[in-house]
Design an enzyme around this catalytic site. Structure first.
Site, mmCIF file in Angstrom:
data_model
loop_
_atom_site.group_PDB
_atom_site.id
_atom_site.type_symbol
_atom_site.label_atom_id
_atom_site.label_comp_id
_atom_site.label_asym_id
_atom_site.label_seq_id
_atom_site.Cartn_x
_atom_site.Cartn_y
_atom_site.Cartn_z
ATOM 1 N N THR A 75 9.911 -2.773 -3.751
ATOM 2 C CA THR A 75 10.322 -2.817 -2.342
ATOM 3 C C THR A 75 9.087 -2.976 -1.450
ATOM 4 O OG1 THR A 75 12.020 -1.233 -3.011
ATOM 5 C CG2 THR A 75 11.883 -1.741 -0.680
ATOM 6 N N ASP A 93 6.428 3.406 2.082
ATOM 7 C CA ASP A 93 6.543 3.426 0.621
ATOM 8 C C ASP A 93 8.018 3.485 0.219
ATOM 9 O OD1 ASP A 93 5.851 3.461 -2.044
ATOM 10 O OD2 ASP A 93 4.710 5.329 -1.955
ATOM 11 N N GLY A 94 8.290 3.181 -1.028
ATOM 12 C CA GLY A 94 9.639 3.244 -1.575
ATOM 13 C C GLY A 94 9.904 4.590 -2.215
ATOM 14 N N ALA A 95 11.024 4.679 -2.930
ATOM 15 C CA ALA A 95 11.382 5.916 -3.640
ATOM 16 C C ALA A 95 12.283 5.559 -4.812
ATOM 17 C CB ALA A 95 12.090 6.887 -2.712
ATOM 18 N N ASP A 96 12.277 6.427 -5.799
ATOM 19 C CA ASP A 96 13.198 6.261 -6.932
ATOM 20 C C ASP A 96 14.516 6.962 -6.651
ATOM 21 O OD1 ASP A 96 11.398 4.790 -8.716
ATOM 22 O OD2 ASP A 96 10.199 6.612 -8.557
ATOM 23 N N LYS A 121 9.451 10.122 -6.699
ATOM 24 C CA LYS A 121 8.657 8.903 -6.705
ATOM 25 C C LYS A 121 7.821 8.868 -7.987
ATOM 26 C CE LYS A 121 6.450 7.640 -3.148
ATOM 27 N NZ LYS A 121 6.821 6.287 -3.598
ATOM 28 N N GLY A 173 6.735 3.800 -10.819
ATOM 29 C CA GLY A 173 5.672 2.836 -11.129
ATOM 30 C C GLY A 173 4.380 3.515 -11.560
ATOM 31 N N GLU A 197 -0.076 7.997 -4.180
ATOM 32 C CA GLU A 197 0.951 7.947 -3.128
ATOM 33 C C GLU A 197 0.993 9.275 -2.376
ATOM 34 O OE1 GLU A 197 3.960 4.745 -5.267
ATOM 35 O OE2 GLU A 197 4.371 6.874 -5.463
#
Ligand code: 5RP
Length: 219
Positions: free
Chosen positions: A26, A76-79, A89, A92, A98
């Protein structure tokens, strides 16, 4: 949907400031859109080597975090993310950097598609970055907390460490578990972002992007 969330985050990029940039697919879409607003961006700090390379390729100056004393925004993205904006997170493997960059930023803007919104964290295995010599000890301690730890095969973090992915956790109190795991000797950090969660969530669904804060939908 990831692209919609990534594009919505462009509105949060401040002018003339250093931008914090996370990692993942993302965020990669967000980075790909940055050249369109490059004149607004003074420089960026990256949460992974991969992100640093992408930023440089996009023509964005990349700074070492130690050169920066003020960062208005981190994207940032998130899981996984809850409605209270606690997150898992590190899918990756970039969780430690992060967390460090997020700690410096004044506002954490999380970008995600709606599949990431969950009522309770833990369906996604919780990544834990571990000093290699502590692998077995940390594995045993995670098992005591109810997890099934699995070594991420063939993976070394940017910091030279390993990842244990903690399966089968039902995380009813993310901040408490974050502290408990982070206190295990040999743990660098875990992928729970609850003590410092997101401030804004840009959650993309088929109807568009919904902005959420810790107290609910913003607009
Ligand atoms: C990387 C992360 C990412 O933000 C997370 O894995 C989400 O990734 P994606 O945007 O590819 O779904 O924490 O360490």
């Amino acid at each position: 949907m990831k692209l919609a969330a990534a594009r919505a985050a462009l509105d949060y990029v401040p002018s003339g400031a250093v931008l914090g940039v996370g990692s993942g697919s993302t965020v990669n879409l967000f980075i790909a859109a940055l050249p369109g607003i490059r004149q607004r961006i003074e420089a960026a700090v990256a949460s992974s080597e991969a992100t640093a390379q992408r930023l440089a390729a996009a023509g964005i100056r990349v700074l070492d975090l130690n050169e920066v004393d003020d960062m208005p925004v981190y994207v940032d993205g998130a899981d996984e993310v809850t409605e209270h904006l606690s997150m898992i997170k590190g899918g990756g493997g970039a969780l430690t950097r992060e967390k460090i960059v997020a700690a410096v930023a004044r506002e954490f803007v999380c970008i995600a598609d709606q599949s990431k919104l969950v009522p309770v964290l833990g369906q996604f295995p919780l990544p834990v970055e571990v000093i290699p010599m502590a692998r077995s000890h940390v594995g045993r301690e995670l098992a005591k907390l109810g997890a099934t730890p699995v070594l991420r095969p063939g993976f070394t973090t940017d910091n030279g460490n390993i990842i244990l992915d903690a399966h089968n956790l039902v995380i009813s109190n993310p901040a408490e578990l974050e502290s408990a795991i982070n206190q295990i000797a040999g743990v660098v950090t875990c992928g729970l972002f609850a003590r410092r969660g997101a401030d804004v969530l840009l959650l993309a669904g088929p109807e568009g992007v919904v902005k959420r804060g810790k107290r609910g939908i913003l607009s």
